[in-house]
Write a protein that holds these residues in place. Structure first.
Motif, mmCIF file in Angstrom:
data_model
loop_
_atom_site.group_PDB
_atom_site.id
_atom_site.type_symbol
_atom_site.label_atom_id
_atom_site.label_comp_id
_atom_site.label_asym_id
_atom_site.label_seq_id
_atom_site.Cartn_x
_atom_site.Cartn_y
_atom_site.Cartn_z
ATOM 1 N N MET A 127 54.074 51.775 26.540
ATOM 2 C CA MET A 127 54.774 51.560 27.770
ATOM 3 C C MET A 127 55.995 50.691 27.525
ATOM 4 N N THR A 128 56.986 50.989 28.258
ATOM 5 C CA THR A 128 58.208 50.192 28.119
ATOM 6 C C THR A 128 58.141 49.001 29.051
ATOM 7 N N ALA A 129 59.072 48.105 28.875
ATOM 8 C CA ALA A 129 59.113 46.892 29.677
ATOM 9 C C ALA A 129 59.365 47.220 31.140
ATOM 10 N N ASP A 130 60.242 48.225 31.408
ATOM 11 C CA ASP A 130 60.525 48.598 32.800
ATOM 12 C C ASP A 130 59.284 49.212 33.454
ATOM 13 N N ALA A 131 58.538 50.029 32.726
ATOM 14 C CA ALA A 131 57.341 50.658 33.276
ATOM 15 C C ALA A 131 56.267 49.601 33.546
ATOM 16 N N GLU A 132 56.144 48.636 32.652
ATOM 17 C CA GLU A 132 55.175 47.564 32.853
ATOM 18 C C GLU A 132 55.541 46.723 34.076
ATOM 19 N N ARG A 133 56.828 46.430 34.230
ATOM 20 C CA ARG A 133 57.277 45.645 35.380
ATOM 21 C C ARG A 133 57.013 46.392 36.678
ATOM 22 N N ALA A 134 57.277 47.681 36.694
ATOM 23 C CA ALA A 134 57.052 48.484 37.892
ATOM 24 C C ALA A 134 55.561 48.533 38.227
ATOM 25 N N GLU A 135 54.727 48.670 37.218
ATOM 26 C CA GLU A 135 53.268 48.699 37.446
ATOM 27 C C GLU A 135 52.778 47.358 37.983
ATOM 28 N N ALA A 136 53.299 46.249 37.460
ATOM 29 C CA ALA A 136 52.920 44.920 37.934
ATOM 30 C C ALA A 136 53.342 44.728 39.382
ATOM 31 N N GLU A 137 54.573 45.162 39.733
ATOM 32 C CA GLU A 137 55.036 45.030 41.125
ATOM 33 C C GLU A 137 54.176 45.882 42.059
ATOM 34 N N ARG A 138 53.761 47.079 41.601
ATOM 35 C CA ARG A 138 52.914 47.938 42.431
ATOM 36 C C ARG A 138 51.542 47.299 42.647
ATOM 37 N N LEU A 139 50.972 46.709 41.610
ATOM 38 C CA LEU A 139 49.682 46.043 41.747
ATOM 39 C C LEU A 139 49.764 44.832 42.674
ATOM 40 N N ILE A 140 50.842 44.062 42.578
ATOM 41 C CA ILE A 140 51.016 42.892 43.441
ATOM 42 C C ILE A 140 51.187 43.329 44.888
ATOM 43 N N ALA A 141 51.925 44.374 45.135
ATOM 44 C CA ALA A 141 52.137 44.861 46.498
ATOM 45 C C ALA A 141 50.832 45.384 47.093
ATOM 46 N N ASN A 142 50.013 46.065 46.303
ATOM 47 C CA ASN A 142 48.745 46.593 46.798
ATOM 48 C C ASN A 142 47.680 45.510 46.957
ATOM 49 N N ALA A 143 47.835 44.399 46.283
ATOM 50 C CA ALA A 143 46.826 43.346 46.338
ATOM 51 C C ALA A 143 46.724 42.750 47.732
ATOM 52 N N PHE A 144 47.820 42.689 48.489
ATOM 53 C CA PHE A 144 47.799 42.096 49.817
ATOM 54 C C PHE A 144 47.379 43.092 50.898
ATOM 55 N N GLU A 145 47.252 44.348 50.564
ATOM 56 C CA GLU A 145 46.818 45.333 51.544
ATOM 57 C C GLU A 145 45.300 45.396 51.659
ATOM 58 N N VAL A 146 44.584 45.116 50.595
ATOM 59 C CA VAL A 146 43.120 45.154 50.596
ATOM 60 C C VAL A 146 42.603 43.763 50.977
ATOM 61 N N PRO A 147 41.747 43.656 52.009
ATOM 62 C CA PRO A 147 41.255 42.322 52.389
ATOM 63 C C PRO A 147 40.355 41.733 51.295
ATOM 64 N N THR A 148 40.471 40.434 51.097
ATOM 65 C CA THR A 148 39.663 39.763 50.081
ATOM 66 C C THR A 148 38.527 38.959 50.694
ATOM 67 N N SER A 149 38.508 38.795 52.016
ATOM 68 C CA SER A 149 37.413 38.102 52.683
ATOM 69 C C SER A 149 37.192 38.731 54.049
ATOM 70 N N TYR A 150 36.030 38.438 54.629
ATOM 71 C CA TYR A 150 35.697 39.001 55.929
ATOM 72 C C TYR A 150 34.955 37.953 56.733
ATOM 73 N N ARG A 151 35.339 37.773 57.989
ATOM 74 C CA ARG A 151 34.669 36.841 58.882
ATOM 75 C C ARG A 151 33.893 37.650 59.914
ATOM 76 N N ASP A 152 32.565 37.389 59.969
ATOM 77 C CA ASP A 152 31.715 38.075 60.931
ATOM 78 C C ASP A 152 31.860 37.371 62.274
ATOM 79 N N ALA A 153 32.380 38.088 63.266
ATOM 80 C CA ALA A 153 32.665 37.487 64.566
ATOM 81 C C ALA A 153 31.527 37.666 65.563
ATOM 82 N N THR A 154 30.420 38.249 65.163
ATOM 83 C CA THR A 154 29.320 38.431 66.105
ATOM 84 C C THR A 154 28.719 37.073 66.449
ATOM 85 N N PRO A 155 28.330 36.870 67.721
ATOM 86 C CA PRO A 155 27.799 35.552 68.108
ATOM 87 C C PRO A 155 26.443 35.292 67.465
ATOM 88 N N LEU A 156 26.192 34.022 67.184
ATOM 89 C CA LEU A 156 24.917 33.615 66.595
ATOM 90 C C LEU A 156 23.823 33.668 67.652
#
Length: 150
Positions: free
Chosen positions: A1-30
């Motif tokens: 892989m070239t440096a430009d391809a690696e940079r593009a792949e890294a930017e794509r991974l960073i952009a997709n990282a914020f679309e998938v939730p990393t935590s979940y809060r259960d809002a149902t009452p106790l």
């Protein structure tokens, strides 16, 4: 892989990282807390770590005496050295210790009648009550009680 391809792949991974939730809060009452009594849980009762360690030690120490005792019994029976009188004395030793303890317990139960019954006093007219605090000090194996106060 070239440096430009690696940079593009890294930017794509960073952009997709914020679309998938990393935590979940259960809002149902106790559930509401009610008057349900506590339920005994299986296992050992709750106690401190030190008490748990001590009880485990006592259990394992008691269990560790079983194999040598069984081996000794087997050897005595196999060699015909098991004297019935000695075995009877060993088995009677706990009873010899228990008899005085039971006698003292019976004596203490009989001492309940020594305490005088409760008295109720009924007065007609003005009554003056005075209460004095008395400090008591008891020392020694054979107790000597000294009362200080009025």
């Amino acid at each position: 892989m070239t440096a430009d391809a690696e940079r593009a792949e890294a930017e794509r991974l960073i952009a997709n990282a914020f679309e998938v939730p990393t935590s979940y809060r259960d809002a149902t009452p106790l559930p509401a807390v009610g008057t349900t009594p506590p339920v005994p849980q299986p296992g050992r009762p709750p106690m401190s770590q030190r008490a748990t360690d001590a009880s485990s030690l006592m259990l394992y120490a008691g269990l560790s005496t079983v194999p040598p005792g069984l081996i000794a019994i087997g050897l005595l029976i196999a060699s015909d050295y098991a004297d019935p009188v000695v075995v009877g004395m060993i088995c009677a030793a706990p009873a010899v210790i228990a008899v005085p303890i039971l006698a003292v317990a019976r004596l203490l139960r009989g001492a309940q009648g020594i305490v005088p019954p409760e008295h109720h006093h009924h007065y007609n007219g003005p009554v003056s009550q005075q209460h004095h605090t008395v400090s008591t000090q008891t020392r020694g194996l054979i107790a000597k009680t000294t009362n200080n106060g009025s």
